[in-house]
Write a protein that holds these residues in place. Structure first.
Motif, PDB file in Angstrom:
ATOM      1  N   ARG A 170       0.757  -1.212  -0.003  1.00 40.21           N
ATOM      2  CA  ARG A 170      -0.041   0.070   0.107  1.00 40.21           C
ATOM      3  C   ARG A 170       1.001   1.194  -0.232  1.00 40.21           C
ATOM      4  O   ARG A 170       0.535   2.126  -0.679  1.00 40.21           O
ATOM      5  CB  ARG A 170      -1.017  -0.043   1.080  1.00 40.21           C
ATOM      6  CG  ARG A 170      -1.959   1.121   1.361  1.00 40.21           C
ATOM      7  CD  ARG A 170      -2.759   0.896   2.304  1.00 40.21           C
ATOM      8  NE  ARG A 170      -3.784   0.052   2.491  1.00 40.21           N
ATOM      9  CZ  ARG A 170      -3.703  -0.785   3.264  1.00 40.21           C
ATOM     10  NH1 ARG A 170      -2.813  -0.953   4.066  1.00 40.21           N
ATOM     11  NH2 ARG A 170      -4.486  -1.810   3.131  1.00 40.21           N
TER      12      ARG A 170
ATOM     13  N   VAL B 157      -7.267 -11.408  -2.950  1.00 41.08           N
ATOM     14  CA  VAL B 157      -8.039 -10.212  -3.247  1.00 41.08           C
ATOM     15  C   VAL B 157      -7.577  -8.879  -2.780  1.00 41.08           C
ATOM     16  O   VAL B 157      -7.422  -7.898  -3.138  1.00 41.08           O
ATOM     17  CB  VAL B 157      -9.600 -10.589  -3.165  1.00 41.08           C
ATOM     18  CG1 VAL B 157     -10.309  -8.963  -2.975  1.00 41.08           C
ATOM     19  CG2 VAL B 157     -10.190 -11.562  -4.013  1.00 41.08           C
ATOM     20  N   VAL B 158      -7.333  -9.244  -1.307  1.00 40.04           N
ATOM     21  CA  VAL B 158      -6.752  -8.036  -0.599  1.00 40.04           C
ATOM     22  C   VAL B 158      -5.306  -7.486  -1.360  1.00 40.04           C
ATOM     23  O   VAL B 158      -5.136  -6.314  -1.261  1.00 40.04           O
ATOM     24  CB  VAL B 158      -6.407  -8.352   0.752  1.00 40.04           C
ATOM     25  CG1 VAL B 158      -5.702  -7.095   1.450  1.00 40.04           C
ATOM     26  CG2 VAL B 158      -7.760  -8.527   1.598  1.00 40.04           C
TER      27      VAL B 158
ATOM     28  N   GLU C 258      -6.198  -5.625  -4.485  1.00 40.14           N
ATOM     29  CA  GLU C 258      -6.780  -4.259  -3.968  1.00 40.14           C
ATOM     30  C   GLU C 258      -5.935  -3.106  -3.494  1.00 40.14           C
ATOM     31  O   GLU C 258      -6.185  -2.007  -3.847  1.00 40.14           O
ATOM     32  CB  GLU C 258      -7.908  -4.592  -2.929  1.00 40.14           C
ATOM     33  CG  GLU C 258      -9.122  -5.253  -3.567  1.00 40.14           C
ATOM     34  CD  GLU C 258     -10.429  -5.541  -2.592  1.00 40.14           C
ATOM     35  OE1 GLU C 258      -9.923  -5.438  -1.218  1.00 40.14           O
ATOM     36  OE2 GLU C 258     -11.394  -5.456  -2.967  1.00 40.14           O
TER      37      GLU C 258
ATOM     38  N   ASN D 225     -10.103 -10.296 -11.017  1.00 38.50           N
ATOM     39  CA  ASN D 225      -9.104  -9.456 -10.930  1.00 38.50           C
ATOM     40  C   ASN D 225      -9.429  -8.254 -11.885  1.00 38.50           C
ATOM     41  O   ASN D 225      -9.003  -7.061 -11.278  1.00 38.50           O
ATOM     42  CB  ASN D 225      -7.733  -9.998 -11.465  1.00 38.50           C
ATOM     43  CG  ASN D 225      -7.244 -11.172 -10.556  1.00 38.50           C
ATOM     44  OD1 ASN D 225      -7.743 -11.462  -9.246  1.00 38.50           O
ATOM     45  ND2 ASN D 225      -6.177 -11.560 -10.902  1.00 38.50           N
TER      46      ASN D 225
ATOM     47  N   ILE E  98     -11.583  -6.159  -9.650  1.00 38.22           N
ATOM     48  CA  ILE E  98     -10.744  -5.303  -8.499  1.00 38.22           C
ATOM     49  C   ILE E  98     -10.155  -4.027  -9.172  1.00 38.22           C
ATOM     50  O   ILE E  98      -9.944  -2.902  -8.561  1.00 38.22           O
ATOM     51  CB  ILE E  98      -9.652  -6.292  -7.743  1.00 38.22           C
ATOM     52  CG1 ILE E  98     -10.588  -7.217  -7.234  1.00 38.22           C
ATOM     53  CG2 ILE E  98      -8.659  -5.281  -6.980  1.00 38.22           C
ATOM     54  CD1 ILE E  98      -9.524  -8.564  -6.680  1.00 38.22           C
TER      55      ILE E  98
ATOM     56  N   SER F 209     -12.511  -1.337  -9.713  1.00 36.71           N
ATOM     57  CA  SER F 209     -12.647  -0.483  -8.601  1.00 36.71           C
ATOM     58  C   SER F 209     -11.518   0.437  -8.333  1.00 36.71           C
ATOM     59  O   SER F 209     -11.805   1.598  -7.849  1.00 36.71           O
ATOM     60  CB  SER F 209     -12.919  -1.556  -7.307  1.00 36.71           C
ATOM     61  OG  SER F 209     -13.227  -0.713  -6.142  1.00 36.71           O
ATOM     62  N   ARG F 210     -10.220  -0.216  -8.441  1.00 35.30           N
ATOM     63  CA  ARG F 210      -9.229   0.814  -8.231  1.00 35.30           C
ATOM     64  C   ARG F 210      -9.184   2.111  -9.150  1.00 35.30           C
ATOM     65  O   ARG F 210      -8.940   3.251  -8.918  1.00 35.30           O
ATOM     66  CB  ARG F 210      -7.862   0.031  -8.268  1.00 35.30           C
ATOM     67  CG  ARG F 210      -7.757  -0.824  -7.147  1.00 35.30           C
ATOM     68  CD  ARG F 210      -6.724  -1.974  -7.128  1.00 35.30           C
ATOM     69  NE  ARG F 210      -5.508  -1.768  -7.921  1.00 35.30           N
ATOM     70  CZ  ARG F 210      -4.794  -2.540  -8.165  1.00 35.30           C
ATOM     71  NH1 ARG F 210      -4.789  -3.838  -7.729  1.00 35.30           N
ATOM     72  NH2 ARG F 210      -3.582  -2.084  -9.001  1.00 35.30           N
TER      73      ARG F 210
END
Length: 242
Positions: free
Chosen positions: A68, A91-92, A95, A199, A202, A205-206
């Motif tokens: 992150r 997934v995390v 993300e 994926n 995801i 979404s990002r």
């Protein structure tokens, strides 16, 4: 002679780290090992790094936090390599900005294939025709497909991962067309076997969160029920000579 791509392996298990290094070096990559986030930071400050292989379970700062933090300031490609192989872990990891996720134990040949695939996506954009080599503009936003940069309406640079840039370019180049998840997989990453429809969700979404943060409307990328996704803003092309 081409300079070997430099891969930073962040792994606290010395045996696994040396195993990964041995296979990468045998495939003509330059490899540096780091045992934790602090050592990684020191190496990044003084070395050009082309890709990071990142473990999740590290002493001190964990891999999710590191990923992150890296993604907040850098678009360096990241592959998570972790014994936490449950679907929620994958997934995390995606993300928070990873470009791919390889669970342990792994087949060394698969790891090398994933690394090469990601480098190909970065170098070639992972795009099938009609890939632009110039600029794409929509409502004040500007994508430079050669430099692989995105600026918002206030001319501020918006940081995108390689996978995010590839997906946005594919959508923008086909503005007004509904693309299924399967088509998006094929046009972006699927030809390298490195992703799936989940994926893509995801990454969408990002992308939406970054476009919204830059003042874009949510409906720039529209979800089509039982269809896929559609980029709805009019897009203008400004091609550059090849």
């Amino acid at each position: 002679m081409r300079t070997p791509s430099h891969i930073l392996v962040v792994e606290d298990d010395s045996e696994i780290g040396l195993l990964i290094k041995r296979h990468l070096v045998a495939n003509d990559f330059k490899v540096t090992l780091a045992r934790d986030g602090a050592e990684m930071d020191r190496l990044l400050a003084s070395n050009r790094v082309d890709l990071i292989l990142l473990d999740l379970m590290l002493p001190g700062e964990d891999g999710i936090s590191i990923c992150r933090r890296l993604r907040a300031s850098s678009s360096v490609p990241i592959i998570i390599v972790s014994a936490k192989g449950e679907d929620i872990d994958r997934v995390v990891g995606l993300e928070v900005g990873a470009d791919d996720y390889v669970p342990k134990p792994f087949n060394p040949r698969e790891l090398i294939a994933r690394v090469r695939a990601l480098f190909r996506r970065v170098e070639l954009g992972g795009l099938a025709a009609p890939a632009s080599n110039g600029r794409l503009t929509f409502e004040g936003w500007q994508m430079d497909c050669r430099l692989r940069t995105l600026h918002n309406g206030e001319h501020a640079l918006v940081s995108l991962t390689p996978a995010e840039f590839n997906l946005l370019q594919v959508l923008a180049e086909r503005s007004g067309r509904v693309l299924s998840r399967e088509q998006l997989v094929e046009l972006t990453l699927g030809q390298f076997g490195a992703t799936n429809g989940r994926n893509i969700d995801i990454l969408i979404s990002r992308l939406r969160s970054k476009l919204e943060a830059g003042g874009a409307a949510y409906q720039y990328i529209r979800t089509v029920r039982a269809g896929g996704y559609e980029f709805v803003a009019p897009v203008a092309r400004d091609e550059q000579p090849a």
